[in-house]
Design a protein around this motif. Structure first.
Motif, short mmCIF file in Angstrom:
data_model
loop_
_atom_site.label_atom_id
_atom_site.label_comp_id
_atom_site.label_asym_id
_atom_site.label_seq_id
_atom_site.Cartn_x
_atom_site.Cartn_y
_atom_site.Cartn_z
N PRO A 302 7.67 -4.42 3.71
CA PRO A 302 7.31 -3.53 4.86
C PRO A 302 7.62 -2.01 4.51
O PRO A 302 8.94 -1.73 4.15
N GLY A 303 6.63 -1.05 4.92
CA GLY A 303 6.86 0.32 4.56
C GLY A 303 6.34 0.81 3.46
O GLY A 303 6.07 1.86 3.35
N ILE A 304 5.85 0.03 2.40
CA ILE A 304 5.18 0.37 1.41
C ILE A 304 3.80 1.04 1.59
O ILE A 304 3.07 0.34 2.23
N ASP A 305 3.38 2.05 1.07
CA ASP A 305 2.05 2.44 1.22
C ASP A 305 1.05 2.19 0.26
O ASP A 305 1.47 2.09 -1.12
N SER A 306 -0.02 1.57 0.49
CA SER A 306 -0.96 0.71 -0.28
C SER A 306 -1.38 1.57 -1.40
O SER A 306 -1.75 1.24 -2.36
N LYS A 307 -1.73 2.99 -1.12
CA LYS A 307 -2.45 3.85 -1.96
C LYS A 307 -1.29 4.20 -2.88
O LYS A 307 -1.59 4.40 -4.32
N GLU A 308 0.05 4.52 -2.49
CA GLU A 308 0.98 4.91 -3.65
C GLU A 308 1.21 3.64 -4.50
O GLU A 308 1.47 3.57 -5.64
N LEU A 309 1.19 2.40 -4.13
CA LEU A 309 1.09 1.13 -4.72
C LEU A 309 0.11 1.02 -5.70
O LEU A 309 0.46 0.65 -6.92
N ASN A 310 -0.96 1.57 -5.41
CA ASN A 310 -2.08 1.51 -6.35
C ASN A 310 -1.79 2.39 -7.70
O ASN A 310 -2.02 1.97 -8.86
N ILE A 354 -7.65 -1.31 7.48
CA ILE A 354 -7.68 0.13 8.21
C ILE A 354 -7.97 1.12 7.10
O ILE A 354 -7.21 1.42 6.44
N HIS A 355 -9.11 1.78 7.75
CA HIS A 355 -9.57 3.05 6.87
C HIS A 355 -9.81 2.43 5.45
O HIS A 355 -9.08 3.20 4.54
N GLY A 356 -10.52 1.50 5.06
CA GLY A 356 -10.86 1.07 4.01
C GLY A 356 -9.87 0.08 3.46
O GLY A 356 -9.34 -0.98 4.06
N ARG A 357 -9.15 0.47 2.43
CA ARG A 357 -7.88 -0.27 1.86
C ARG A 357 -6.61 0.38 1.93
O ARG A 357 -5.48 -0.08 1.51
N GLU A 358 -6.47 1.62 2.73
CA GLU A 358 -5.28 1.97 2.73
C GLU A 358 -4.46 2.05 3.80
O GLU A 358 -4.99 2.15 5.16
N PHE A 359 -3.38 1.58 3.62
CA PHE A 359 -2.42 1.07 4.92
C PHE A 359 -1.05 1.05 4.59
O PHE A 359 -0.75 1.24 3.07
N ILE A 360 -0.19 0.73 5.40
CA ILE A 360 1.33 0.63 5.24
C ILE A 360 1.59 -0.88 5.42
O ILE A 360 1.26 -1.39 6.33
N PHE A 361 2.26 -1.37 4.41
CA PHE A 361 2.35 -2.82 4.48
C PHE A 361 3.32 -3.00 5.81
O PHE A 361 4.54 -2.45 6.17
N THR A 362 3.09 -4.21 6.41
CA THR A 362 3.89 -4.69 7.57
C THR A 362 3.82 -6.11 7.48
O THR A 362 3.45 -6.76 6.93
N GLU A 363 5.00 -6.80 8.04
CA GLU A 363 5.63 -8.08 8.26
C GLU A 363 4.20 -8.75 8.70
O GLU A 363 3.50 -8.40 9.70
N GLY A 364 3.75 -9.80 8.08
CA GLY A 364 2.84 -10.64 8.35
C GLY A 364 1.31 -10.46 7.90
O GLY A 364 0.45 -11.25 8.06
N MET A 365 1.39 -9.52 7.07
CA MET A 365 0.23 -9.11 6.02
C MET A 365 0.14 -10.12 5.06
O MET A 365 1.05 -10.45 4.35
#
Length: 414
Positions: A302-310, A354-365
């Protein structure tokens, strides 16, 4: 899943909608295939998410005025003659039992009901499922309805509800996760069947058939997507689906596939040598991709940014490509890796985001992790894909029972 899930889904969804609003969802209709045959029907995933109903042509209407919420389910009209050919359709009592909606009527009453909701209103929002993948895509039932009703009721403000429902669908309930675990379990059994039956000289589709058989004997009615069965150089084509080449001795074969269970999907990619033994170079490339796969999984929480992860994952793959001697500068990595590191997974294989594939990871995803390196000049394409569930302080690998170490693969294939 039981109706409490759909009741809860509607409650959460309608809370996101402002007053003086109507929401209309169509289950959908199958397209004509040829003559009197239709393509196999699959319901609108948003309609299913809010009703639990998989049958075609039904309509859900939600309305919200002065914080008073009404739910009404319109079932397709009963046609006893058609039922003699195609089987019985849902009755009102069954609609109530599946969805938990108490006000269930038939479509013959739909137009008059919408007129009563809109008549006399100065301004009203109408939410419809208006998403398109491409501007040239044919109009959906909702798109057609939007044009027609706006002409009749110009006081309506037409809105797309995708960004309202996407955050809800991205976070999975315990029941949803159980459905996905079942799909994953069956998929793993199918991949093991592929590994047991692989032989040089087979066509890709012949080997693919073992996966189909394993899934269907376990009650699977549909697959998450068209299976990719790509041997040799075919594995360097990201969405190769012809599956008609001969598998040669010494080839690696890449399978990207998934079973579907109660409309929830698995999505796994595994690569293995058809003769059961990796060459030294195949091992080098495979281990490079596996290191990235493990590193990305370890990073998700949780809290990791998907864009930054990519961006981070692409940098890791670039480093591995330099070690493999196929590029000199990190900027060249797009020659051998050109997709994102993963996607949300659920009712759709590429589930709503949310807004394409950019989001912040949260519990349950639930998210896929699928790094790859594709070396066309060496006929080596490697992608290793796992499905992970984001937990309170990290993640759980839902596909952990699907082997991916070289030693495990070679031992299993003996």
């Amino acid at each position: 899943m039981d109706k409490s899930t759909y009741i809860d889904n509607r409650k959460k969804f309608i809370e996101t909608i402002e007053n003086n609003s109507i929401v209309i969802l169509f289950a959908g209709k199958p397209c004509k295939k040829t003559g009197d045959e239709l393509y196999e029907f699959t319901p609108s995933r948003n309609f299913y998410y809010l009703t639990g109903i998989q049958e075609q042509e039904h309509i859900l209407v939600l309305s919200k005025y002065k914080d008073v919420i009404n739910e009404k389910l319109f079932l397709k009209d009963i046609d006893l003659d058609k039922e003699m050919w195609n089987g019985k359709t849902l009755r009102d009592s069954e609609g109530r039992e599946i969805s938990g909606i108490q006000d269930v009527v038939y479509i013959k009453d739909f137009n008059s009901y919408i007129n009563r909701l809109v008549k006399g209103a100065e301004e009203i929002n109408l939410y419809l499922d208006l998403d398109r993948e491409d501007i040239d895509e044919a109009d959906s039932i909702a798109n057609i309805f939007a044009k027609e009703i706006k002409d009749k009721y110009p006081q309506l403000t037409i809105k797309n509800f995708s960004n309202k429902i996407a955050p809800l669908r991205m976070t999975k309930s315990e029941q949803e996760i159980e459905e996905m675990k079942k799909a994953i379990e069956i998929t793993i059994d199918g991949v093991k069947s592929l590994m047991r039956n692989a032989k040089a000289g087979m066509k890709e589709y012949e080997l693919e058939a073992y996966f189909d058989f394993e899934c269907k004997t376990k009650g699977v009615k549909d697959f998450a997507f068209r299976t990719i069965a790509a041997s040799g150089k075919n594995a360097t084509i990201l969405h190769y689906v012809e599956n008609n080449s001969e598998i040669k001795d010494g080839d690696l074969i890449l399978f990207d596939l998934g079973a579907q269970w109660n409309l929830y999907n698995a999505d796994i990619t595994r690569v293995f040598p058809v003769n059961g033994k990796f060459t030294d170079r195949q091992k080098e490339v495979y281990e490079a991709v596996l290191r990235v796969n493990k590193a990305v999984i370890d990073r998700i929480k949780p809290g990791i940014d998907s864009k930054e992860l990519n961006i981070w994952a692409r940098d890791l793959i670039a480093e591995e490509c330099i070690k493999l001697g196929i590029i000199k500068e990190k900027s060249e990595v797009t020659k051998y890796y050109w997709h994102s590191i993963g996607h949300s997974l659920g009712l759709d294989t590429h589930d709503l985001g949310i807004h394409g594939r950019e989001f912040i990871f949260t519990e349950g995803m639930v998210f896929t992790v699928e790094p790859g390196i594709y070396i066309g000049e060496e006929s080596i394409g490697i992608r290793i894909e796992d499905d992970i569930l984001v937990t309170k302080d990290g993640c759980e690998v839902l596909t952990k029972n699907m082997i991916k170490e070289i030693s495990e693969i070679e031992e299993f294939m003996k």
